[in-house]
Design a protein around this motif. Sequence first.
Motif, mmCIF file in Angstrom:
data_model
loop_
_atom_site.group_PDB
_atom_site.id
_atom_site.type_symbol
_atom_site.label_atom_id
_atom_site.label_comp_id
_atom_site.label_asym_id
_atom_site.label_seq_id
_atom_site.Cartn_x
_atom_site.Cartn_y
_atom_site.Cartn_z
ATOM 1 N N SER B 79 32.098 40.831 30.933
ATOM 2 C CA SER B 79 31.449 39.771 31.702
ATOM 3 C C SER B 79 32.377 39.323 32.825
ATOM 4 O O SER B 79 33.561 39.090 32.605
ATOM 5 C CB SER B 79 31.104 38.566 30.818
ATOM 6 N N SER B 82 31.878 34.728 33.007
ATOM 7 C CA SER B 82 32.168 33.876 31.853
ATOM 8 C C SER B 82 32.418 32.435 32.290
ATOM 9 O O SER B 82 33.011 32.193 33.348
ATOM 10 C CB SER B 82 33.406 34.436 31.134
ATOM 11 N N GLY B 88 37.129 34.388 26.392
ATOM 12 C CA GLY B 88 35.904 34.949 26.936
ATOM 13 C C GLY B 88 34.801 34.912 25.891
ATOM 14 O O GLY B 88 35.005 34.397 24.774
ATOM 15 N N ALA B 90 33.499 37.186 24.006
ATOM 16 C CA ALA B 90 33.463 38.196 22.941
ATOM 17 C C ALA B 90 33.478 37.579 21.541
ATOM 18 O O ALA B 90 32.669 37.955 20.678
ATOM 19 C CB ALA B 90 34.625 39.176 23.110
ATOM 20 N N ASP B 110 37.392 41.016 25.187
ATOM 21 C CA ASP B 110 36.746 40.787 26.479
ATOM 22 C C ASP B 110 37.252 41.763 27.530
ATOM 23 O O ASP B 110 38.448 42.074 27.595
ATOM 24 C CB ASP B 110 37.032 39.359 26.969
ATOM 25 N N PRO B 112 36.908 41.508 31.377
ATOM 26 C CA PRO B 112 36.397 40.740 32.524
ATOM 27 C C PRO B 112 36.404 41.555 33.817
ATOM 28 O O PRO B 112 37.101 41.241 34.778
ATOM 29 C CB PRO B 112 37.363 39.553 32.596
#
Lengths: 77, 316
Positions: B79, B82, B88, B90, B110, B112
């Motif tokens: 993502s 976020s 994040g 996850a 995560d 990102p």
Amino acid sequence: MDKRTKITSILRQIAEKPIDPAPDESLFESGLLDSFSIQDLMNALETEFGISIPDNDRRPMKFDSIERIEAYLKSRS
Amino acid sequence: MAYLRALGCYLPSRVVDNAEIASLVGVDPAWLLRATGIAQRRFASPEESVATLGALAAKDCLDTAAISGAEVGLILVSSGSSERRFPGPATEIAAALVPAGIAAGTPAIDLPLASAGSLFGLSLAASLCRDYRNVLVIGTEVMSRAVRLDPTGRDTAILFGDGAGACLVSAETGFARVVDSVIHSDGEFASALRLDLDGPLHMDGRTIILQAAPKIPRAILEVLDRNSAKAGEIGTFVMHQANLNLIARVAQSLGVPVSRFFCNVERYGNTSSASLLIAAAEWWRESGQRMEAPIVLAAFGAGLNWGALLAAPYTG
């Protein structure tokens, strides 16, 4: 055909109209080229001038006017 | 060996058409459609987050896979939108999936990366499933909160939407065998597409097109060449759904008809890292969850990060 004439011819083909930008006129700010036609410009320059434009040179400001395109082509010759 | 075992997705229910976006940012709706190929997008409700969207896509994927969540050994969540710096989404998604059988304590990582994140997740999962058996890859984005929905954000607001996709990558079985993947990064253009801490999304569209247009087909050809495959042999290409123009240019570079590229960008816009998995999930369902020819998944995004994955039909 000299280099400037060739570049202008390419720009007219991409714009699909008889444009005649001044050598120092911004092709983007004037609206002559949009985000996608700049990729067409890269392809046409590679074909017309027999060069391969590396990714690191693919920066809009290097191709924002006829003068800048000329300068880039000169740097590659 | 790694297999694509199942796909799933979730799209928020609110449909935002071009007339609504156009009135907010001050453009002509007809021009918007012509320039981007996007007719509508989905926006998350105020109660939804990247984690809630991601969990619903993951649940859809697990339901389709018909396996217990307890068999999932690792969760990878991509993502770029976020809501906070850390953690994040996850771990929140993992917690939300406990009722679906995900074991408490299952590692959740995560990524990102924004638009190329799901492709990177799939590539990593194909390697990591040797240790974790079943790896759940999720791409989830609420891009509508990353753009300015007013005339100052016109260039980006017209493009993006919200949604989530998921794919279960398994070491055991699946509908497709992951043949190979390539991933690449180039920080030289990191500032061209970014979401700073205080936002909004910044995108230098010309630079991104100039970089994406050659890099995506090059990555696809790299993974094909490495496996003695030709673009003409690929049944379906599923690409990050940035816009129709870019997809058409990639098809042209590869010398294949654009009809070979599955597209749903007209309905969802650019959902960043979610788009690849949403498109793959819809393609898979429309295909009756069967494959008759190899597929290529490809993505490009902020970083810059890009890559491609080749998968072949697998029937066990």
